[in-house]
Motif scaffolding. Structure first.
Motif, mmCIF file in Angstrom:
data_model
loop_
_atom_site.group_PDB
_atom_site.id
_atom_site.type_symbol
_atom_site.label_atom_id
_atom_site.label_comp_id
_atom_site.label_asym_id
_atom_site.label_seq_id
_atom_site.Cartn_x
_atom_site.Cartn_y
_atom_site.Cartn_z
ATOM 1 N N SER A 284 0.826 -1.209 0.000
ATOM 2 C CA SER A 284 0.000 0.000 0.000
ATOM 3 C C SER A 284 0.858 1.257 0.000
ATOM 4 N N LEU A 285 2.033 1.213 0.659
ATOM 5 C CA LEU A 285 2.951 2.351 0.630
ATOM 6 C C LEU A 285 3.450 2.602 -0.781
ATOM 7 N N THR A 286 3.767 1.527 -1.493
ATOM 8 C CA THR A 286 4.234 1.658 -2.871
ATOM 9 C C THR A 286 3.181 2.301 -3.753
ATOM 10 N N GLU A 287 1.941 1.844 -3.620
ATOM 11 C CA GLU A 287 0.853 2.406 -4.419
ATOM 12 C C GLU A 287 0.602 3.870 -4.058
ATOM 13 N N ALA A 288 0.670 4.185 -2.757
ATOM 14 C CA ALA A 288 0.462 5.564 -2.316
ATOM 15 C C ALA A 288 1.546 6.475 -2.869
ATOM 16 N N PHE A 289 2.786 5.980 -2.932
ATOM 17 C CA PHE A 289 3.884 6.786 -3.470
ATOM 18 C C PHE A 289 3.695 7.015 -4.970
ATOM 19 N N LYS A 290 3.243 5.990 -5.673
ATOM 20 C CA LYS A 290 3.011 6.135 -7.110
ATOM 21 C C LYS A 290 1.924 7.170 -7.397
ATOM 22 N N GLU A 291 0.900 7.190 -6.545
ATOM 23 C CA GLU A 291 -0.232 8.076 -6.783
ATOM 24 C C GLU A 291 -0.014 9.487 -6.232
ATOM 25 N N GLY A 292 0.637 9.593 -5.056
ATOM 26 C CA GLY A 292 0.761 10.908 -4.420
ATOM 27 C C GLY A 292 2.165 11.327 -4.055
ATOM 28 N N GLY A 293 3.180 10.610 -4.561
ATOM 29 C CA GLY A 293 4.543 10.971 -4.247
ATOM 30 C C GLY A 293 4.860 10.770 -2.773
ATOM 31 N N LEU A 294 5.850 11.532 -2.275
ATOM 32 C CA LEU A 294 6.278 11.381 -0.892
ATOM 33 C C LEU A 294 5.170 11.742 0.089
ATOM 34 N N THR A 295 4.386 12.780 -0.241
ATOM 35 C CA THR A 295 3.282 13.178 0.642
ATOM 36 C C THR A 295 2.262 12.059 0.784
ATOM 37 N N GLY A 296 1.906 11.444 -0.330
ATOM 38 C CA GLY A 296 0.965 10.331 -0.274
ATOM 39 C C GLY A 296 1.502 9.156 0.513
ATOM 40 N N ALA A 297 2.801 8.876 0.345
ATOM 41 C CA ALA A 297 3.412 7.763 1.076
ATOM 42 C C ALA A 297 3.442 8.044 2.569
ATOM 43 N N MET A 298 3.737 9.287 2.959
ATOM 44 C CA MET A 298 3.794 9.627 4.380
ATOM 45 C C MET A 298 2.404 9.558 5.013
ATOM 46 N N ASP A 299 1.391 9.998 4.273
ATOM 47 C CA ASP A 299 0.019 9.889 4.787
ATOM 48 C C ASP A 299 -0.358 8.427 5.011
ATOM 49 N N GLU A 300 -0.001 7.594 4.047
ATOM 50 C CA GLU A 300 -0.313 6.167 4.166
ATOM 51 C C GLU A 300 0.474 5.534 5.300
ATOM 52 N N LEU A 301 1.726 5.977 5.493
ATOM 53 C CA LEU A 301 2.534 5.455 6.589
ATOM 54 C C LEU A 301 1.886 5.770 7.933
ATOM 55 N N GLY A 302 1.335 6.984 8.067
ATOM 56 C CA GLY A 302 0.644 7.343 9.301
ATOM 57 C C GLY A 302 -0.530 6.423 9.574
ATOM 58 N N ASN A 303 -1.290 6.106 8.516
ATOM 59 C CA ASN A 303 -2.418 5.188 8.678
ATOM 60 C C ASN A 303 -1.940 3.790 9.089
ATOM 61 N N LEU A 304 -0.868 3.332 8.458
ATOM 62 C CA LEU A 304 -0.357 1.995 8.760
ATOM 63 C C LEU A 304 0.134 1.896 10.203
ATOM 64 N N LEU A 305 0.834 2.921 10.663
ATOM 65 C CA LEU A 305 1.330 2.913 12.038
ATOM 66 C C LEU A 305 0.175 2.914 13.037
ATOM 67 N N SER A 306 -0.895 3.649 12.704
ATOM 68 C CA SER A 306 -2.067 3.666 13.575
ATOM 69 C C SER A 306 -2.722 2.298 13.630
ATOM 70 N N GLU A 307 -2.825 1.639 12.492
ATOM 71 C CA GLU A 307 -3.417 0.307 12.453
ATOM 72 C C GLU A 307 -2.519 -0.701 13.177
ATOM 73 N N PHE A 308 -1.206 -0.525 13.054
ATOM 74 C CA PHE A 308 -0.276 -1.413 13.749
ATOM 75 C C PHE A 308 -0.408 -1.254 15.262
ATOM 76 N N LEU A 309 -0.574 -0.004 15.713
ATOM 77 C CA LEU A 309 -0.781 0.245 17.135
ATOM 78 C C LEU A 309 -2.055 -0.447 17.624
ATOM 79 N N ALA A 310 -3.097 -0.404 16.800
ATOM 80 C CA ALA A 310 -4.347 -1.073 17.163
ATOM 81 C C ALA A 310 -4.132 -2.581 17.306
ATOM 82 N N MET A 311 -3.319 -3.165 16.411
ATOM 83 C CA MET A 311 -3.013 -4.588 16.512
ATOM 84 C C MET A 311 -2.302 -4.905 17.814
ATOM 85 N N ILE A 312 -1.348 -4.051 18.198
ATOM 86 C CA ILE A 312 -0.602 -4.267 19.434
ATOM 87 C C ILE A 312 -1.531 -4.199 20.642
#
Length: 285
Positions: free
Chosen positions: A86-114
């Motif tokens: 998903s990070l790769t796709e976000a970078f392709k679509e929105g560049g670094l900004t899109g990738a960073m936004d997606e990274l924030g979502n992933l970290l939040s979901e990872f925290l929920a898993m923990i």
């Protein structure tokens, strides 16, 4: 052993075929081993090598951990694999900004898993018991889109080819995740800020750390600094102003706390209106 001697080769014959001197053969083998090790070390002295060593360490860790922990580690690994995609796709679509936004979502979901693994509770139940209920947020929660409470507003997105609005049920998850998706009311968000500032869900010192600058260079007037889960606006000689925000198709939200005036503002739309412009105008008064 074979009974037919013609089908066997003697030890002496093997030595003779390899040069006749066993000590030289052994020395050559030792040198070959050393050269192979040197070549392996050279090949591992790069990014690919680091990844290989990391994979080897993971394999060792997998063997070392108990069988009870292995399924949990597998979930984290699978999550990480999906996240990289998903990070790769976000970078392709929105560049670094899109990738960073997606990274924030992933970290939040990872925290929920923990949280789920540590507490043994589903993420939304944990938040209900430890955030919503202590804050008195009686009208907020994580709800399934096909099982919304009777007084819950529906969110809408504009459909250009129909020149009309439609609901966002096919644009978002069926239920919120660690990355967001809770249903809230304006009054409940005010209650949330009250609980934060009064130390009812975290300590006063922790709240001060939460709304203090942890990263950023101030280059953006509104998103120049970030605390822990909060954006920070430069107070320009006064106390900084923390806020949090969110959006999805059909949803836009921003809420901030001004410690200089002890006021809370909340703007939310279920038509994806520009709530940020409204908050900006209020802030500039």
């Amino acid at each position: 052993m074979y009974e037919d001697a013609s089908e066997t080769t003697s030890y002496d014959d093997i030595v003779k075929a390899l040069g006749g001197d066993l000590s030289k053969i052994q020395e050559a083998m030792d040198n070959t081993t050393g050269a192979a090790q040197a070549m392996a070390d050279t090949q591992l002295d790069n990014l690919s090598g680091d990844i290989t060593l990391f994979q080897s360490a993971l394999e060792g860790a997998k063997i070392a951990v108990s069988d009870g922990l292995t399924p949990t580690l597998r979930e984290f690994v699978q999550f990480g694999g999906e996240g990289l995609g998903s990070l790769t796709e976000a970078f392709k679509e929105g560049g670094l900004t899109g990738a960073m936004d997606e990274l924030g979502n992933l970290l939040s979901e990872f925290l929920a898993m923990i949280i789920e693994k540590i507490t043994g509770m589903e993420f939304d139940r944990y938040l209900q018991q430890n955030v919503f209920d202590p804050c008195g947020m009686t009208q907020s929660g994580y709800f399934e889109l096909d099982r919304l409470p009777g007084n819950c507003a529906v969110n809408y997105v504009y459909c250009n080819n129909l020149n009309d609005f439609r609901t966002n049920i096919f644009c978002v998850d069926a239920k919120g995740t660690g990355a967001g998706g809770a249903f809230v009311t304006v009054k409940d968000i005010v209650r949330f800020w009250s609980a934060l500032t009064e130390g009812r869900i975290i300590s006063g010192n922790m709240f001060k750390t939460m709304i203090s600058r942890q990263s950023g260079d101030g280059s953006d007037a509104e998103e120049g600094y970030y605390g822990f889960g909060m954006w920070i606006i430069d107070g320009k000689g006064q106390k900084d102003i923390p806020y949090f925000q969110g959006c999805d198709p059909g949803v836009s939200f921003i809420s901030e706390y001004n410690p200089n005036t002890n006021t809370v503002s909340v703007f939310v739309s279920n038509y994806c209106d520009n709530v940020w412009a409204i908050a900006r105008k209020l802030r500039q008064r």
